[in-house]
Write a protein that holds these residues in place. Structure first.
Motif, mmCIF file in Angstrom:
data_model
loop_
_atom_site.group_PDB
_atom_site.id
_atom_site.type_symbol
_atom_site.label_atom_id
_atom_site.label_comp_id
_atom_site.label_asym_id
_atom_site.label_seq_id
_atom_site.Cartn_x
_atom_site.Cartn_y
_atom_site.Cartn_z
ATOM 1 N N PHE A 147 0.844 -1.196 0.000
ATOM 2 C CA PHE A 147 0.000 0.000 0.000
ATOM 3 C C PHE A 147 0.880 1.247 0.000
ATOM 4 N N ALA A 148 2.103 1.039 0.477
ATOM 5 C CA ALA A 148 3.032 2.156 0.531
ATOM 6 C C ALA A 148 3.527 2.546 -0.863
ATOM 7 N N THR A 188 1.685 2.347 -3.811
ATOM 8 C CA THR A 188 0.670 2.567 -4.838
ATOM 9 C C THR A 188 0.919 3.882 -5.579
ATOM 10 N N GLU A 210 0.143 7.319 -7.851
ATOM 11 C CA GLU A 210 -0.852 8.384 -7.839
ATOM 12 C C GLU A 210 -1.150 8.828 -9.269
ATOM 13 N N GLU A 223 -3.022 13.912 0.564
ATOM 14 C CA GLU A 223 -2.262 12.869 1.247
ATOM 15 C C GLU A 223 -1.715 13.420 2.555
ATOM 16 N N TRP A 224 -2.215 12.865 3.667
ATOM 17 C CA TRP A 224 -1.731 13.302 4.979
ATOM 18 C C TRP A 224 -0.476 12.523 5.345
ATOM 19 N N SER A 230 8.711 8.310 3.661
ATOM 20 C CA SER A 230 7.439 7.941 4.283
ATOM 21 C C SER A 230 6.816 6.728 3.590
ATOM 22 N N ARG A 231 7.168 6.513 2.311
ATOM 23 C CA ARG A 231 6.639 5.341 1.602
ATOM 24 C C ARG A 231 7.268 4.046 2.117
ATOM 25 N N TYR A 232 8.453 4.173 2.659
ATOM 26 C CA TYR A 232 9.132 2.971 3.144
ATOM 27 C C TYR A 232 9.139 2.890 4.662
ATOM 28 N N ALA A 266 0.754 7.889 7.346
ATOM 29 C CA ALA A 266 -0.686 7.812 7.584
ATOM 30 C C ALA A 266 -1.177 6.401 7.316
#
Lengths: 331, 517
Positions: free
Chosen positions: A14-15, A17, A19, A55-56, B383-385, B468
């Motif tokens: 999910f990290a 995905t 945009e 996106e928070w 933040s994605r990782y 988040a």
């Protein structure tokens, strides 16, 4: 086991995905975007007005959000930062990363007229000592009564080194006692059960019945009134006035989505944003709401006087004031 | 011969990769900060620093001392006695490790605080409170680790002792002590480091800034003051103090004594005197009195407040996912390190391995996270990782918990089986399957379990990399508390404790399922 594995894969992917639409990345504090915070509702509400995705990114607190920004510098992914307060704004402007908001400042319904060109406020509340009416019949009527009162009636405070309300109380003491605040702290010390790392731990000790008083916000009784239907916990009104916390948002000058960020800041002052503030963030809205506030908010203590240092004063003195506090109490 | 050489080089690749990974991760964490400190002209040598170092050492030393002083007789008593509830009590001993500090603190305060059942006995605010909380967290862990060593003593030793007419002190002196003495320095350094790194306990129960540890000071300089110059000085002080202590502890680590062993059932002949019975009952009662009341408080506070919600289920799954992944990585690294250290490692290599094992406890997570962030943010959207970084940080923090049960067991097994395997030409996967896995099943299970429990309860890693929608059970507890939902938070805390208890039961079932004994 395979279910666990699947959820793990989902978690990791999910990290990553992708945009598609314009994305507005907003740094904020964790509790704004948690399950019960207003984040998700505001995201949905704003996305209806624009062809974009919000996106928070929830970071510990306002200080953590600002530090993340400092570490990233010009490479920051943020288009907007929401959740700083006026003790942090001068420091934030000094990073040179923030741009002017160009929103009509008269839209801000703060206790004092809004003048900041870089940040717009979205909510506010005064700090207050909340007391348990079942344990305390006669609450202190002033900060001075708190400082000089019965040391067996304790209070839990937050540590100003790690907590925004903690810093707020330090500034409150400073604005009332000025040069004599070290003495006042010394007098208050026997009354302080402990200094917790954050608001949650302090309030947890308070509701567990460990102390009759805690430092929180004037709006706290409204929560208990609305969500728990009890008026057991009340805010003490202090005759010297109450220190004010105003939470603000500002945009990143170099952001490719600056126009969208500006649009968000304007949206922030409207009911589409403000309606979710009172009963989700438990603060007073700094803009227009559609409906009147719940009754409980009508009972919120209205301080005789609002105490507030300018952002510049805090920026210049914070380190020295904090050291003074540290040296006074650690001896 | 060729095969032997291949074997050696594979060993070298494994250990180099593991050490490289760990030390690289730590260096990536620390060097950017050191550099920032250097650029800003190191500062922070003032009267405050020695005071903070002094308090850090004092509370960590006392916490370690008391935890061990209680844990040793308790572990001996557990090893000697079988009694109703023994297993359940031992399982409960693993739970504190999984509890976020605030949950345990509220439990302790609920019992001994102003409003508690035993309120007024002593003040939980101040040094006594810090010590009590640290003993609550670390004593049961030490008992579990000591007990694995005591359980590894072959039944023949006790039979021989009985034939020689050993008294209880003699059994201790000649049979039990040599076994536990080899692991005490390791356990002591682990507890010491955990107490040095303790943050919420020190702040909340310390009662004010007079109780400030290096960890708190580092946090302040990194986050509140954003003063890398000072933070790097403080981190260097922490590195020096802890590194030296770990190396000193390593000097006291003894070689394991290995005994020939058959698979006969363990029976204890000692400790039958009335005095020994009384002492054992006293030891176990004291431990139970420290552990149980706060747990009961947590149970009572939580039991009526468990609301099964989407958020709770998601957080439970996320926690399990993070915990499982971190424990896998940790077990893999720990196994490689322990295996290499058990094979005639030089003193220097052994010291490096010991330091690597404890690296993530010596370096505060806030420092590591900041450094990783500085290195990674120009190349990737951190933040994605965040999930991945949290898993890695948790895996590193859990490493000593894998090491503690695993290393002595591997050292034993190596001494016992190496020659046999060499003469049979047994190596690689065949050896793993036929020799190592069956003998190491128990310590592997315990190591994996402890690593998982540590990761389940960790809050520091996740609060450092915001993201988040990435919510574990501890962060759900904090989120609930942050929104006035103290009751719901108590319910979630109980779910976390129960989850932990269930995992322990499962792991014990698994590691026993085809035990011969």
């Amino acid at each position: 086991m395979s279910k666990l594995f699947a959820s793990l894969v989902a978690l990791l992917s999910f990290a990553i995905t992708a945009e598609a639409k314009e994305t507005l990345t907003i740094y904020t504090y964790e509790s704004f975007v948690s399950e019960w915070g207003p984040g998700a509702k505001i995201k949905a509400s704003f996305e209806k007005t624009c062809d974009c995705t919000v996106e928070w990114l929830g970071l510990g607190d306002g200080v953590a959000a600002l530090n993340r920004l400092k570490l990233e510098g010009a490479n920051t992914k943020a288009d907007l930062v929401l959740g700083l307060d006026t003790s942090l704004t001068a420091e934030a402007v000094a990073t040179g990363l923030f741009g002017k908001h160009n929103v009509d400042k008269s839209l801000a319904k703060t206790p004092e007229a809004w003048t900041d060109d870089y940040f717009m406020p979205y909510d506010y509340a005064h700090f207050a000592v909340i007391y348990d009416t079942e344990k305390m019949k006669v609450p202190p009527k002033s900060l001075d009564e708190l400082v000089n009162g019965d040391p067996t009636q304790k209070i839990v405070l937050e540590d100003p080194r790690s907590s925004t309300p903690g810093l707020g109380f330090l500034l409150w003491m400073k604005s009332v006692y000025g040069d004599k605040s070290a003495d006042a702290w010394k007098k208050l010390q026997p009354r302080v059960l402990t200094f917790t790392p954050g608001w949650s731990e302090a309030y947890g000790l308070f509701t567990k019945g460990e102390v009759p008083m805690v430092l929180s916000y004037t709006t706290s009784p409204a929560y208990h009134e609305v969500a728990e239907k009890t008026s057991r916990f009340q805010a003490a009104t202090f005759s010297e006035g109450h220190y004010l916390q105003i939470e603000v948002a500002g945009l990143i000058e170099a952001s490719p989505e600056k126009a969208l960020a500006q649009k968000f800041l304007a949206f922030m002052m409207t009911p589409g944003f403000q309606d979710f503030i009172p009963t989700n963030n438990w603060m007073l809205p700094a803009g227009e709401t559609k409906d009147a506030l719940p009754d409980a908010f009508g009972k919120v203590v209205k301080p005789v006087k609002t105490l507030l240092f300018t952002p510049d004063e805090v920026f210049k003195n914070r380190r020295a004031w904090m050291d003074e506090w540290l040296n006074t109490l650690s001896k | 011969m060729v095969e032997h050489l291949e074997q050696m080089s594979f060993q070298n690749i494994k250990i180099t990769a593991a050490l490289g990974f760990i030390l690289g991760a730590v260096a990536f964490g620390f060097l950017p900060l050191l550099w920032l400190g250097f650029v800003n002209g190191f500062s922070g040598f003032d009267a405050y620093l020695p005071r903070v170092v002094g308090f850090t050492l004092k509370q960590a030393f006392l916490s370690t001392l008391f935890s061990l002083l209680i844990a040793i007789p308790v572990a001996l008593a557990f090893a000697r006695r079988q009694f109703w509830g023994r297993d359940a009590l031992l399982k409960l001993f693993s739970v504190p490790l999984a509890l976020p500090a605030i949950v345990a603190i509220l439990g302790i305060v609920g019992v001994y605080g102003n409003n508690g059942a035993f309120g007024g006995l002593f003040s939980v605010y101040g040094l006594s409170g810090i010590l009590l909380a640290h003993i609550f967290f670390n004593m049961p862990m030490a008992v579990r680790l000591l007990l694995t060593r005591l359980d590894a003593i072959p039944a023949e030793n006790f039979r021989l002792g009985a034939q020689l007419g050993f008294t209880s002190p003699q059994v201790f002196r000649f049979i039990e002590w040599p076994q536990i003495a080899s692991v005490i320095p390791g356990i002591a350094s682990l507890i010491f480091l955990l107490c040095t790194a303790s943050f919420a306990v020190v702040l909340i129960l310390g009662g004010g800034p007079q109780a400030t540890t290096l960890e708190v000071a580092i946090y302040q300089s990194l986050r509140v003051d954003f003063d890398p110059a000072r933070a790097s000085i403080l981190a260097l002080a922490q590195l020096a103090v802890c590194g030296v202590l770990v190396l000193i502890a390593g000097q006291f680590t003894r070689e394991n004594s290995v005994f020939p062993r058959t698979l006969s059932k363990l029976r204890r002949f000692d400790g039958e005197s009335a005095l020994m019975r009384m002492l054992d009952i006293a030891a176990i009662s004291i431990a139970a009195l420290i552990i149980l009341p706060p747990m009961v408080n947590i149970l009572i506070a939580g039991i009526t407040n468990i609301h099964v919600s989407d958020a709770l289920l998601r957080a439970t799954l996320t926690s399990l996912g993070v915990g499982l992944s971190a424990a896998c990585i940790s077990l893999l690294l720990g196994w490689v390190l322990a295996d290499r250290a058990a094979q005639h490692a030089t003193k220097a290599l052994r010291a490096v391995i010991a330091l690597a094992c404890l690296a993530a406890l010596i370096m505060p997570p806030a420092v590591l996270a900041t450094g990783w962030f500085v290195i990674l943010s120009p190349i990737a959207d951190v933040s994605r990782y965040a999930v991945l970084l949290v898993i890695i940080l948790n895996a590193l923090m859990a490493l000593p918990f894998v090491w503690s049960p695993l290393f002595p067991a591997i050292a034993d097994a190596r001494l016992r089986h190496d020659r046999l395997c060499a003469s049979l030409g047994l190596s690689g996967f065949a050896r793993l399957k036929l020799i190592d896995l069956p003998t190491l099943r128990k310590p592997l299970a315990l190591g994996f379990l402890m690593a998982m429990i540590v990761s389940l309860g960790d809050l520091s890693a996740i609060s450092l990399f915001g993201s988040a929608g990435f919510i574990t059970l501890p962060s759900l507890i904090m989120a609930e508390m942050g929104h006035y939902r103290m009751d719901a938070a108590a319910g979630t805390a109980l779910v976390l404790a129960a989850l932990c208890f269930a995992l322990i039961t499962l792991a014990q079932y698994w590691s026993r399922s085809d035990d011969h004994a």
